[in-house]
Design a protein around this motif. Sequence first.
Motif, mmCIF file in Angstrom:
data_model
loop_
_atom_site.group_PDB
_atom_site.id
_atom_site.type_symbol
_atom_site.label_atom_id
_atom_site.label_comp_id
_atom_site.label_asym_id
_atom_site.label_seq_id
_atom_site.Cartn_x
_atom_site.Cartn_y
_atom_site.Cartn_z
ATOM 1 N N GLU A 81 -13.507 0.594 -8.472
ATOM 2 C CA GLU A 81 -13.312 1.213 -7.158
ATOM 3 C C GLU A 81 -12.208 2.259 -7.291
ATOM 4 O O GLU A 81 -11.091 1.940 -7.724
ATOM 5 N N TRP A 82 -12.516 3.480 -6.896
ATOM 6 C CA TRP A 82 -11.507 4.530 -6.899
ATOM 7 C C TRP A 82 -10.993 4.702 -5.475
ATOM 8 O O TRP A 82 -11.753 5.040 -4.573
ATOM 9 N N LEU A 83 -9.698 4.414 -5.286
ATOM 10 C CA LEU A 83 -9.078 4.531 -3.967
ATOM 11 C C LEU A 83 -8.254 5.825 -3.983
ATOM 12 O O LEU A 83 -7.138 5.847 -4.538
ATOM 13 N N PRO A 84 -8.806 6.902 -3.431
ATOM 14 C CA PRO A 84 -8.106 8.192 -3.532
ATOM 15 C C PRO A 84 -6.810 8.195 -2.725
ATOM 16 O O PRO A 84 -6.670 7.450 -1.748
ATOM 17 N N ILE A 85 -5.867 9.014 -3.161
ATOM 18 C CA ILE A 85 -4.602 9.209 -2.431
ATOM 19 C C ILE A 85 -4.550 10.658 -1.951
ATOM 20 O O ILE A 85 -4.738 11.580 -2.746
ATOM 21 N N VAL A 86 -4.302 10.850 -0.668
ATOM 22 C CA VAL A 86 -4.112 12.214 -0.150
ATOM 23 C C VAL A 86 -2.651 12.379 0.257
ATOM 24 O O VAL A 86 -1.985 11.415 0.655
ATOM 25 N N ASN A 91 0.846 -1.205 0.000
ATOM 26 C CA ASN A 91 0.000 0.000 0.000
ATOM 27 C C ASN A 91 0.879 1.251 0.000
ATOM 28 O O ASN A 91 0.535 2.266 -0.619
ATOM 29 N N THR A 92 2.054 1.172 0.633
ATOM 30 C CA THR A 92 2.993 2.306 0.606
ATOM 31 C C THR A 92 3.508 2.536 -0.819
ATOM 32 O O THR A 92 3.555 3.678 -1.300
ATOM 33 N N ILE A 93 3.867 1.468 -1.500
ATOM 34 C CA ILE A 93 4.400 1.600 -2.872
ATOM 35 C C ILE A 93 3.353 2.200 -3.813
ATOM 36 O O ILE A 93 3.619 3.153 -4.546
ATOM 37 N N LEU A 94 2.136 1.666 -3.796
ATOM 38 C CA LEU A 94 1.124 2.158 -4.742
ATOM 39 C C LEU A 94 0.677 3.580 -4.411
ATOM 40 O O LEU A 94 0.363 4.368 -5.301
ATOM 41 N N HIS A 133 -12.448 -5.471 4.641
ATOM 42 C CA HIS A 133 -12.012 -4.452 3.685
ATOM 43 C C HIS A 133 -10.488 -4.333 3.631
ATOM 44 O O HIS A 133 -9.906 -4.159 2.556
ATOM 45 N N ILE A 134 -9.846 -4.428 4.790
ATOM 46 C CA ILE A 134 -8.371 -4.421 4.810
ATOM 47 C C ILE A 134 -7.833 -5.584 3.969
ATOM 48 O O ILE A 134 -6.959 -5.409 3.119
ATOM 49 N N GLU A 135 -8.376 -6.769 4.227
ATOM 50 C CA GLU A 135 -7.889 -7.953 3.497
ATOM 51 C C GLU A 135 -8.075 -7.796 1.984
ATOM 52 O O GLU A 135 -7.201 -8.161 1.197
ATOM 53 N N ILE A 136 -9.225 -7.279 1.584
ATOM 54 C CA ILE A 136 -9.529 -7.103 0.159
ATOM 55 C C ILE A 136 -8.562 -6.093 -0.467
ATOM 56 O O ILE A 136 -7.949 -6.347 -1.508
ATOM 57 N N PHE A 137 -8.431 -4.938 0.169
ATOM 58 C CA PHE A 137 -7.558 -3.902 -0.408
ATOM 59 C C PHE A 137 -6.092 -4.353 -0.442
ATOM 60 O O PHE A 137 -5.393 -4.139 -1.429
ATOM 61 N N GLU A 138 -5.618 -4.951 0.638
ATOM 62 C CA GLU A 138 -4.212 -5.378 0.655
ATOM 63 C C GLU A 138 -3.947 -6.414 -0.437
ATOM 64 O O GLU A 138 -2.939 -6.369 -1.137
ATOM 65 N N PHE A 139 -4.882 -7.362 -0.593
ATOM 66 C CA PHE A 139 -4.740 -8.379 -1.645
ATOM 67 C C PHE A 139 -4.709 -7.719 -3.023
ATOM 68 O O PHE A 139 -3.850 -8.025 -3.858
ATOM 69 N N LEU A 140 -5.639 -6.800 -3.258
ATOM 70 C CA LEU A 140 -5.741 -6.190 -4.588
ATOM 71 C C LEU A 140 -4.570 -5.256 -4.876
ATOM 72 O O LEU A 140 -4.080 -5.195 -6.010
ATOM 73 N N LEU A 141 -4.085 -4.542 -3.866
ATOM 74 C CA LEU A 141 -2.943 -3.646 -4.094
ATOM 75 C C LEU A 141 -1.685 -4.451 -4.409
ATOM 76 O O LEU A 141 -0.916 -4.100 -5.307
ATOM 77 N N GLU A 142 -1.481 -5.553 -3.693
ATOM 78 C CA GLU A 142 -0.313 -6.391 -4.011
ATOM 79 C C GLU A 142 -0.449 -6.979 -5.416
ATOM 80 O O GLU A 142 0.504 -6.976 -6.205
ATOM 81 N N THR A 143 -1.625 -7.483 -5.748
ATOM 82 C CA THR A 143 -1.860 -8.073 -7.076
ATOM 83 C C THR A 143 -1.633 -7.038 -8.172
ATOM 84 O O THR A 143 -0.956 -7.307 -9.179
ATOM 85 N N MET A 144 -2.176 -5.837 -7.984
ATOM 86 C CA MET A 144 -2.014 -4.793 -9.002
ATOM 87 C C MET A 144 -0.563 -4.314 -9.085
ATOM 88 O O MET A 144 -0.059 -4.040 -10.172
ATOM 89 N N GLY A 145 0.104 -4.210 -7.954
ATOM 90 C CA GLY A 145 1.501 -3.780 -7.952
ATOM 91 C C GLY A 145 2.378 -4.751 -8.713
ATOM 92 O O GLY A 145 3.182 -4.373 -9.565
ATOM 93 N N ARG A 146 2.192 -6.042 -8.439
ATOM 94 C CA ARG A 146 3.012 -7.050 -9.127
ATOM 95 C C ARG A 146 2.654 -7.115 -10.616
ATOM 96 O O ARG A 146 3.518 -7.371 -11.460
ATOM 97 N N THR A 147 1.395 -6.915 -10.944
ATOM 98 C CA THR A 147 0.979 -6.934 -12.355
ATOM 99 C C THR A 147 1.565 -5.735 -13.085
ATOM 100 O O THR A 147 2.018 -5.839 -14.230
ATOM 101 N N LYS A 148 1.567 -4.596 -12.411
ATOM 102 C CA LYS A 148 2.089 -3.350 -12.981
ATOM 103 C C LYS A 148 3.539 -3.522 -13.458
ATOM 104 O O LYS A 148 3.947 -2.955 -14.468
ATOM 105 N N ALA A 149 4.303 -4.329 -12.735
ATOM 106 C CA ALA A 149 5.698 -4.569 -13.110
ATOM 107 C C ALA A 149 5.781 -5.169 -14.518
ATOM 108 O O ALA A 149 6.670 -4.851 -15.296
ATOM 109 N N PHE A 150 4.812 -6.030 -14.866
ATOM 110 C CA PHE A 150 4.793 -6.638 -16.210
ATOM 111 C C PHE A 150 4.311 -5.632 -17.255
ATOM 112 O O PHE A 150 4.851 -5.558 -18.341
ATOM 113 N N ARG A 151 3.275 -4.895 -16.903
ATOM 114 C CA ARG A 151 2.689 -3.932 -17.839
ATOM 115 C C ARG A 151 3.696 -2.851 -18.230
ATOM 116 O O ARG A 151 3.655 -2.342 -19.341
ATOM 117 N N SER A 152 4.583 -2.499 -17.290
ATOM 118 C CA SER A 152 5.532 -1.410 -17.547
ATOM 119 C C SER A 152 6.669 -1.843 -18.458
ATOM 120 O O SER A 152 7.425 -1.017 -18.941
#
Lengths: 165, 165, 165, 165
Positions: free
Chosen positions: B94-99, B60-63, B145-164
């Motif tokens: 789902e839009w997860l805003p960043i402040v 969650n810190t990385i994303l 909700h914590i479990e869902i977001f943490e799972f999805l952020l890790e999944t998206m972060g690792r996927t992003k590495a391939f997309r980039s």
Amino acid sequence: MSPSGVDKGELKPEQLLSIDENAQVVNGRSGKPSDVTLLHLRIVKQRGAGAVLHTHSVWNTILSDLHTAEGGVAIEGYEMLKGLQGVPTHEHSEWLPIVENSQDMQALAETVAQTLNKHKAAHGFLVRRHGLYTWGETLAQAKRHIEIFEFLLETMGRTKAFRSL
Amino acid sequence: MSPSGVDKGELKPEQLLSIDENAQVVNGRSGKPSDVTLLHLRIVKQRGAGAVLHTHSVWNTILSDLHTAEGGVAIEGYEMLKGLQGVPTHEHSEWLPIVENSQDMQALAETVAQTLNKHKAAHGFLVRRHGLYTWGETLAQAKRHIEIFEFLLETMGRTKAFRSL
Amino acid sequence: MSPSGVDKGELKPEQLLSIDENAQVVNGRSGKPSDVTLLHLRIVKQRGAGAVLHTHSVWNTILSDLHTAEGGVAIEGYEMLKGLQGVPTHEHSEWLPIVENSQDMQALAETVAQTLNKHKAAHGFLVRRHGLYTWGETLAQAKRHIEIFEFLLETMGRTKAFRSL
Amino acid sequence: MSPSGVDKGELKPEQLLSIDENAQVVNGRSGKPSDVTLLHLRIVKQRGAGAVLHTHSVWNTILSDLHTAEGGVAIEGYEMLKGLQGVPTHEHSEWLPIVENSQDMQALAETVAQTLNKHKAAHGFLVRRHGLYTWGETLAQAKRHIEIFEFLLETMGRTKAFRSL
């Protein structure tokens, strides 16, 4: 100090060695203090530390290697920096120096002493391809510093993979 | 609230503080409520939450850092989104805003309030280089909700590495 | 040896098989020794090992595959190398040979024998897309070797991702 | 079947539902069987499975997404493939089909049925951005298949990062 050559997962309280400032065992137990005793003593002396901890982790080993050329890792802008003693804000730049590894403990202790002297605000340092040293006034504080550094090194290492692309 | 400056792994039930809507301790215990109390209260007030949870994780810190420029992370098309309260299908965005992070808690609470107001469907938000906030009607729902977001952020972060690549 | 086809997480002490140098069960128990028995016996014979361990891990599988063309993995300059029996310094180059996988155990044992003969200083070897073998005079030493190799392979694998960029 | 909407970490044995081939609860318990019941029943029917397992993991979600265009993941040449029922050698090519996700369970069950029919040798399949299904004659066999597929998907995913560079 823990004795040299003992599996840390099997270490028993009665194997721990009490040593004096010259690294002599003073609690009447047998066993040679760990090779890195001189480093611990130097940190205690220069930082007035009550506890010194040393970890070998995958991410601290990787970053100690990738940042060798810069001579350290700059950690900036993370909330978790507030876990380091005396750091009140994430708007802080922590310089984690890297020293070259050596089996000559006198020489390595000397290098560490110079590094600590040069970077008086540093809460820890890395030994290249070896590991992390950090300390605290108490064992709890030193443990907190380990957790903070390990978290931040992993976070920065994984972020670096994206930045490099 | 948990008290400020206590190792969460060592936290005992009798150290937890009950506070009122003005962040005053009402269960007669000593200790200062955590710095982020104002944020928790604001979320409770605006979302009618029964529980608010906050995590510092590597992913969650990385994303929160990599997506700063967009102002949030769009999470779309994952089955696990159904774990968020009221989301009946994976065909959800789902839009997860960043402040931006801040040590001025009044200012940060104000920013959070505006963000929650602007993104009324959001189930959580990220504070940049700091962590995740999410909530629920009950503690069990907030934990889910914590479990869902943490799972999805890790999944998206690792996927992003391939997309980039 | 552990018996063939048993979930290692469910393995009970009374299922372990004692075998002689010809792989015959000598402790009167039923069960077929694991397929890789011949490999273990060859290592015992050629290295005088008191214990042989074999692991399937994500990182040892990956590196056994990525370094196939070179025929092995060179591990150099890490402090953790000192955990390998007889290695007194990080200034050591450990060659971890890779052998091609095979279901013909006689052939594979022969290849392993030649590899051990050729690389007399090696503390272990990889079987491609299969796993790691290492050994020791005692079970504790073999276990230490597993820990050292697994740590170093993960560290090198993750570092390689940066080097390749 | 596990009931719908229950935290799997809190699931108690007495909450498990026995159902018949029409997905009707037959052990007199209250609770709605999980949404994916129709999929489980279809697999039982077409494969004669005694147990069907379903996992949401980071790596199975990632690969189900990255390989959508090919319609599946080809897993070849790994020793761990021998853990799949009836596979005697690492020289095996396992095709793990990917089906598009859907909330229309009748439609999804139909797609799964066609996929199983088309790929008669498959030991499992992925639902895109959703998870893995696998099965076995017994629960132990299905559990072994989960372990094998999860290990191989993580290994292939991490290897893919190098191949793409």
